[in-house]
Scaffold this motif. Sequence first.
Motif, PDB file in Angstrom:
ATOM      1  N   LEU A 151      26.842  36.094  46.133  1.00  0.00           N
ATOM      2  CA  LEU A 151      28.289  36.617  46.273  1.00  0.00           C
ATOM      3  C   LEU A 151      29.211  36.035  45.193  1.00  0.00           C
ATOM      4  O   LEU A 151      29.040  34.708  44.567  1.00  0.00           O
ATOM      5  N   GLY A 152      30.274  36.337  44.660  1.00  0.00           N
ATOM      6  CA  GLY A 152      31.248  36.128  43.863  1.00  0.00           C
ATOM      7  C   GLY A 152      32.653  36.153  44.411  1.00  0.00           C
ATOM      8  O   GLY A 152      33.643  35.746  43.729  1.00  0.00           O
ATOM      9  N   ALA A 207      35.326  36.936  41.576  1.00  0.00           N
ATOM     10  CA  ALA A 207      36.145  35.986  40.642  1.00  0.00           C
ATOM     11  C   ALA A 207      35.989  36.355  38.881  1.00  0.00           C
ATOM     12  O   ALA A 207      36.659  35.980  38.111  1.00  0.00           O
ATOM     13  N   SER A 208      34.668  36.994  38.686  1.00  0.00           N
ATOM     14  CA  SER A 208      34.402  37.362  37.225  1.00  0.00           C
ATOM     15  C   SER A 208      35.457  38.170  36.713  1.00  0.00           C
ATOM     16  O   SER A 208      35.637  38.247  35.514  1.00  0.00           O
ATOM     17  N   VAL A 209      35.773  39.162  37.760  1.00  0.00           N
ATOM     18  CA  VAL A 209      36.817  40.070  37.239  1.00  0.00           C
ATOM     19  C   VAL A 209      38.191  39.460  36.960  1.00  0.00           C
ATOM     20  O   VAL A 209      38.920  39.665  36.021  1.00  0.00           O
ATOM     21  N   SER A 261      48.902  27.928  40.159  1.00  0.00           N
ATOM     22  CA  SER A 261      49.128  29.524  39.263  1.00  0.00           C
ATOM     23  C   SER A 261      47.980  30.546  39.791  1.00  0.00           C
ATOM     24  O   SER A 261      48.162  31.777  39.218  1.00  0.00           O
ATOM     25  N   GLY A 262      46.990  30.016  40.400  1.00  0.00           N
ATOM     26  CA  GLY A 262      46.162  30.999  40.744  1.00  0.00           C
ATOM     27  C   GLY A 262      45.365  31.666  39.350  1.00  0.00           C
ATOM     28  O   GLY A 262      44.543  32.706  39.393  1.00  0.00           O
ATOM     29  N   LYS A 263      45.190  30.746  38.401  1.00  0.00           N
ATOM     30  CA  LYS A 263      44.539  31.471  37.278  1.00  0.00           C
ATOM     31  C   LYS A 263      43.102  30.590  37.161  1.00  0.00           C
ATOM     32  O   LYS A 263      42.955  29.104  37.386  1.00  0.00           O
ATOM     33  N   TRP A 264      42.082  31.250  36.474  1.00  0.00           N
ATOM     34  CA  TRP A 264      40.711  30.436  36.261  1.00  0.00           C
ATOM     35  C   TRP A 264      40.823  30.012  34.629  1.00  0.00           C
ATOM     36  O   TRP A 264      41.462  30.505  33.906  1.00  0.00           O
TER      37      TRP A 264
END
Length: 760
Positions: free
Chosen positions: A313-314, A333-335, A385-388
């Motif tokens: 699962l991601g 999350a990869s998206v 920020s909600g960023k990866w």
Amino acid sequence: KMATVEGSDDIPAIDYSIHQFSSYTGDHKPSNILHNSPGDPKSRWSSSSNQPPQYIVLKLDQMAILKSITFGKFEQSHVCNLKKFQIFTGLDGEHWSMILEDGLSNNSTAETFELRHVITGHQVPSLFLKIVPLQAFGSSYNFSIWYIQLRGHIDPDIVESAYKWFLEYRERESIRLCLKHLRKCDYNEAFEVLSKRTKIDLEHPKLSELYHNLVLEGDFESCERAMEEVTEDGLLDCYICKQPIEAHWRRIKPPLASNNEHLATSDHERVTSGREKKRKESWPGMRGGHSMCIDAEREMIYMFGGFDGTQDLGDFWRYDVRSASWHSLCTDASVMGGPCARSCHKMVIDCRNQMIYFLGRFSEDLRISRSFESFNDFYCFDIKSGKWQLLSEDTCKDGGPGLLYDHQMCIDEERQVLFVFGGQMLKKDSSTSNPFSPYYQRDSESSSSKQMYAGLYEYQIHSKEWKLLREDGSKLEERRIRSRMAHAMVYHTNKQKLYILGGQRNKEQLSDFLVYDIVNDKLTVQEYAKTALSTSCGYALRATLDVNREELYLFTGLNRPSEDINSDILNTSLWICNLTTHKVTCVFKHEAMGSSVWLQSISTAPCPRYAHQFIYDHIHQVHYLFGGNPGNNKHANMRLDDFWSLKLQSSSREKVLKHSKLLLRRQKFKELSQTDHLKAIQYLQNDITALVNQDDPSEREELRDLSSNLFAHKSDSSIASSKENSTVHQERSKLYDRLSKLFPPDMTQPSANLSDILDF
């Protein structure tokens, strides 16, 4: 117990001679323990039998305050070493007081033990010391002691003062024993005469008043008021602190979940419906091998990935403790530029900077085919920020670990350092003929084994630099550490130490407890948690740490009582290890049987499992557990999605006060049931029932037992609740003894009885 004799050289050694002994064998005479010759196998005292009583009595050359005893050992482990022993002290060689009960480790390192030498804040002298072996490491072997060294104070002024005080103390306690006996036998006149003549108090005035009101007057209402006062004054707090801790589990249910629905499924057999769709949007699905972390100050829990029984699962979730609700941050999350779907990874949170770090994953493709290319990517998530952010495409190329799974990762938020240890290696290194990364060591214990394990690494967050602190080694060699997978690891921020517990290495189940000192680069082995770690054959040990309470919590997810992997009996347990006192306590154990063990814990406690997550809110002192694999052999794809909170609670003032009141009212009811049935019934219905917790089966049963007293005695007005009635006096005296145990020992009457001095 101290592992070495360091720090004791400032306390003088005390000379002694052999006074008595039970037996000896051949040249293994008692006098051998006077000399420290670890290389001589004959330099020891050895008993001629392992049947009790076996002992050796030492006489000090002069009276002293004994502080410690050191056991020297042979140059290697020995089956005759003392696994368990007791030590007694005395002044005349005939009357003894036990001052230590412990055991040695079966190695060559000398061990020093502190000896109890203080009573009520005063030091007590000794002239004789008696060592009583109880068990050797070889069950059928005799006992051996290689060398004994005693240390303590021998200053004449200190020892003489202690001796004088002890004689006065012994005289005073003898009189108090007589006072206790006279009062217990209802010899009140003799009690008063002795008390006035000696001017010695049997107990604290508050307890004497309680005895008078309870035993002599039968004034139960005054007794309840007295217990309320002493509870409010904190006089019972010492008793409360010593009471066992209770584990209170609470299942956190998802929206629209019925009371009978246990949150576990297999093979995606749930019925697709509007109700189910709504629930999936507000509750993470079943999974194992996921990872979780918690922001205790903001009361937010984060969970990522896992394996649902058929696929990795991601998805990324956040649980708001205050609103008791899950929120999906993303389904893949990869998206969003984050990590791909994965399981058996690790994530840690930096609460100060609101960042979460992700490392590692299991790859079935690479495990099966080593030609499959894969890299150990390293991500962080900015909560604000909600960023990866991709920190590294392959940490192995940056000097860090290669692709690994079932490792452990901790963070030092203040110093901005990550620590990564262990885990099984899956990374292929195509640049060398060796198919494995040079950062991993082949396990020399089994040349045919192809399992590789990572060492101990640190990662500097600001400089983005990796450093190998300790390489993997099959033994605790210098500059190496015995790596493993499925272990537990926590970080003590104040002490800058890593605590590493248990795990698996190849087919071996490890039960060691390692402490790594970051500052001094020192690795030590602790013995005191061995009971918790080696209780049974376990999987997926989890650990949390409360640095303020100096407590380490060990949760054994799925244990089998034996090595039989096909056993139907499974259990799970929770242990508390105090890092200061080294006391280890089991506070929870749940056992289930059969292939459907997960159905046996719907509302009381979580079923045994592995591949789960167990995290701790140190501010509110609450643990949380989610999901996992119940180990169902018949349904291999089954995973759990149940969510639990755990609160560890000790006794409180309110609970102890309620219990003491219930004891008093129970006694009053028994007396009323002998004289007036009507009043007894009214008292039972109004006064006793008010204190009974109807949700507690044991309290309900106790209430039913009390009701039976109404029919056990015939009403007889001649049996008045008088102090002259011997049966009533005995029952009230027993009740007083129970209540007095709630008070500090220095306030109460002696615990011993005068009649116990007489031998059979």
